[in-house]
Motif scaffolding. Structure first.
Motif, PDB file in Angstrom:
ATOM      1  N   MET A 198      -0.343  13.204   4.075  1.00 36.09           N
ATOM      2  CA  MET A 198      -0.102  11.920   3.405  1.00 36.09           C
ATOM      3  C   MET A 198       1.164  11.975   2.551  1.00 36.09           C
ATOM      4  SD  MET A 198      -1.077   8.790   2.485  1.00 36.09           S
ATOM      5  CE  MET A 198      -2.827   8.578   2.846  1.00 36.09           C
ATOM      6  N   ARG A 199       1.987  10.943   2.678  1.00 38.25           N
ATOM      7  CA  ARG A 199       3.162  10.795   1.825  1.00 38.25           C
ATOM      8  C   ARG A 199       2.869   9.638   0.868  1.00 38.25           C
ATOM      9  NH1 ARG A 199       7.890  12.987   3.332  1.00 38.25           N
ATOM     10  NH2 ARG A 199       9.091  11.203   2.562  1.00 38.25           N
ATOM     11  N   GLU A 236       0.872  -1.173   0.000  1.00 30.29           N
ATOM     12  CA  GLU A 236       0.000   0.000   0.000  1.00 30.29           C
ATOM     13  C   GLU A 236       0.912   1.228   0.000  1.00 30.29           C
ATOM     14  OE1 GLU A 236      -3.623   2.141   2.476  1.00 30.29           O
ATOM     15  OE2 GLU A 236      -3.033   0.103   3.004  1.00 30.29           O
ATOM     16  N   PRO A 237       0.823   2.091  -1.026  1.00 30.78           N
ATOM     17  CA  PRO A 237       1.878   3.089  -1.255  1.00 30.78           C
ATOM     18  C   PRO A 237       1.659   4.470  -0.653  1.00 30.78           C
ATOM     19  CG  PRO A 237       0.457   3.006  -3.153  1.00 30.78           C
ATOM     20  CD  PRO A 237      -0.108   2.012  -2.174  1.00 30.78           C
ATOM     21  N   ARG A 249      -0.888   9.438  10.761  1.00 30.54           N
ATOM     22  CA  ARG A 249      -1.432   8.608  11.837  1.00 30.54           C
ATOM     23  C   ARG A 249      -1.873   9.419  13.067  1.00 30.54           C
ATOM     24  NH1 ARG A 249       0.441   3.017  11.114  1.00 30.54           N
ATOM     25  NH2 ARG A 249       2.175   2.880   9.638  1.00 30.54           N
ATOM     26  N   ARG A 250      -1.686  10.725  13.066  1.00 25.14           N
ATOM     27  CA  ARG A 250      -1.939  11.536  14.267  1.00 25.14           C
ATOM     28  C   ARG A 250      -3.108  12.502  14.132  1.00 25.14           C
ATOM     29  NH1 ARG A 250       3.545  11.430  13.352  1.00 25.14           N
ATOM     30  NH2 ARG A 250       4.807  10.408  14.958  1.00 25.14           N
ATOM     31  N   PRO A 289       4.750  14.118  -6.203  1.00 23.24           N
ATOM     32  CA  PRO A 289       5.833  15.033  -5.846  1.00 23.24           C
ATOM     33  C   PRO A 289       5.678  15.604  -4.434  1.00 23.24           C
ATOM     34  CG  PRO A 289       5.035  15.495  -8.054  1.00 23.24           C
ATOM     35  CD  PRO A 289       4.093  14.482  -7.467  1.00 23.24           C
ATOM     36  N   PRO A 290       6.765  15.601  -3.635  1.00 27.76           N
ATOM     37  CA  PRO A 290       8.137  15.206  -4.003  1.00 27.76           C
ATOM     38  C   PRO A 290       8.500  13.781  -3.574  1.00 27.76           C
ATOM     39  CG  PRO A 290       8.198  16.383  -1.928  1.00 27.76           C
ATOM     40  CD  PRO A 290       6.730  16.286  -2.320  1.00 27.76           C
ATOM     41  N   ILE A 291       7.527  12.945  -3.299  1.00 28.65           N
ATOM     42  CA  ILE A 291       7.775  11.606  -2.759  1.00 28.65           C
ATOM     43  C   ILE A 291       8.110  10.617  -3.886  1.00 28.65           C
ATOM     44  CG2 ILE A 291       6.864   9.770  -1.299  1.00 28.65           C
ATOM     45  CD1 ILE A 291       7.130  12.531   0.050  1.00 28.65           C
ATOM     46  N   ASP A 292       9.190   9.871  -3.705  1.00 27.24           N
ATOM     47  CA  ASP A 292       9.581   8.876  -4.698  1.00 27.24           C
ATOM     48  C   ASP A 292       8.622   7.689  -4.703  1.00 27.24           C
ATOM     49  OD1 ASP A 292      11.847  10.084  -5.804  1.00 27.24           O
ATOM     50  OD2 ASP A 292      13.131   9.391  -4.170  1.00 27.24           O
TER      51      ASP A 292
END
Length: 353
Positions: free
Chosen positions: A114-115, A92-93, A98-99, A120-123
């Motif tokens: 959310m990442r 799950e990407p 969580r807070r 962008p900018p998350i790989d």
């Protein structure tokens, strides 16, 4: 070129390259490192490749593409207890904070921090290795292949959309768009007991596939006023006073308009496809029919595990959607094929460990 963590990089719109990136670290004792084996290509990946941006998410520095992946656990943190090295998993990407309030409510897909992979900018996941918290990995039973595991991401989207629609046994469901997500919405609706599942699209080949896969009826989109197009669908599929549920998986303005008109009074409409930011919307019909209208964004608590369970228990199948597999070094050709609407779901093999 080194081979430690070969990755498929988007530099800017229309420009990609292969690059050896550092092997991702385990930032938490609850993290795992996955050797990625298969990655499906999503429309959002193609959009970033073609345009370099989606809305406010703009590629400003080189980014690894991909987010529909499966693989094999290669390393685990000291406190990992649910998976072990060698386990086959779907990834799950999207990792929420969580807070926040939305996360605590269980709607972590709406987390503002959310990442999400390949946003962008998350790989993303088109690399030899990808690190993720253990609870965002879902073990695949021996009966489910790694290729099928890569389709758990779009299936989870279909599960969430269908869940938003509250599809019940015996209902009629009209799905606009017979691409991967639309087809999976049909399959989930069928698994949930819908009696009539109507596929609507402009592509007759896709409609032919839809009826062989999960749809009970197929209707070619008509370039006529929305109320008339809705009447045509109702008559073609014998929907009586209208459908119980309409799902748009196309993002096309005419489909959205017809979707509202095709519903019975008190019906449910869910927007799953992404299109123009602003459209002309039949709000009069929505109000007078007292429709239940919802959006749908990615997936939240329970959707991924439901997706794996549906395939494991043979309530639905995803194998039929896989129309091609390409080597990692041919990744760009797969993007070109998806952009040209060739096939349904193309998988890219990961570089082996």
């Amino acid at each position: 070129m080194g081979q430690e963590n070969l990755s498929f990089i988007l530099e800017k719109a229309g420009s990609v390259k292969f690059e050896d990136r550092p092997v991702p670290k385990l930032d938490s004792p609850y993290d795992v490192r996955v050797n990625v084996r298969f990655t499906g290509i999503c429309g959002s990946d193609v959009h970033y490749w073609s345009h370099g941006a989606i809305g406010n998410f703009i590629v400003k520095s080189p980014m690894v593409l991909g987010h529909e992946s499966s693989g094999v656990i290669a390393e685990v943190g000291d406190k990992v207890s649910h998976v072990k090295v060698g386990d086959r998993v779907a990834i799950e990407p999207g990792i929420p904070c969580r807070r926040c309030v939305r996360c605590k409510e269980g709607y972590y897909n709406l987390c503002v921090d959310m990442r999400f992979a390949a946003t962008p900018p998350i790989d993303g996941t088109l690399a030899r290795y990808y690190s993720v918290p253990e609870d965002f990995c879902y073990k695949l039973p021996e009966s489910v292949s790694l290729e099928e595991g890569a389709l758990m991401e779009p299936l989870a989207v279909g599960v969430h959309i269908t869940r938003q629609a509250n599809v019940k046994p015996g209902q009629s469901v009209v799905v606009f768009g017979a691409g991967p997500v639309g087809l999976l919405c049909m399959a989930v609706a069928k698994a949930y007991g819908a009696d009539k599942i109507v596929a609507v699209d402009i592509n007759e080949e896709r409609l032919k596939f839809a009826t062989s896969y999960a749809a009970t009826h197929a209707v070619v989109s008509q370039k006529i006023p929305a109320p008339d197009a809705a009447t045509h669908i109702i008559q073609a599929a014998d929907l009586g006073l209208g459908a119980d549920v309409a799902i748009d998986a196309s993002g096309a303005e005419p489909c959205i308009q017809v979707g509202i008109h095709v519903l019975r009074t008190g019906g449910s409409y869910v927007q799953g496809g992404m299109g123009k930011s602003d459209i002309t919307f039949p709000i009069g019909a929505m109000g007078s029919k007292e429709l239940n209208v919802k959006g749908s964004f990615r997936y939240n608590s329970g959707d991924y595990s439901t997706a794996v369970g549906l395939v494991t228990n043979k309530r639905l199948s995803v194998k039929e959607l896989i129309t091609n597999k390409v080597k990692f070094t041919d990744a760009e050709s797969a993007f070109q094929d998806v952009k040209a609407a060739k096939g349904i779901k193309i998988l890219i093999e990961g570089p082996q460990a």
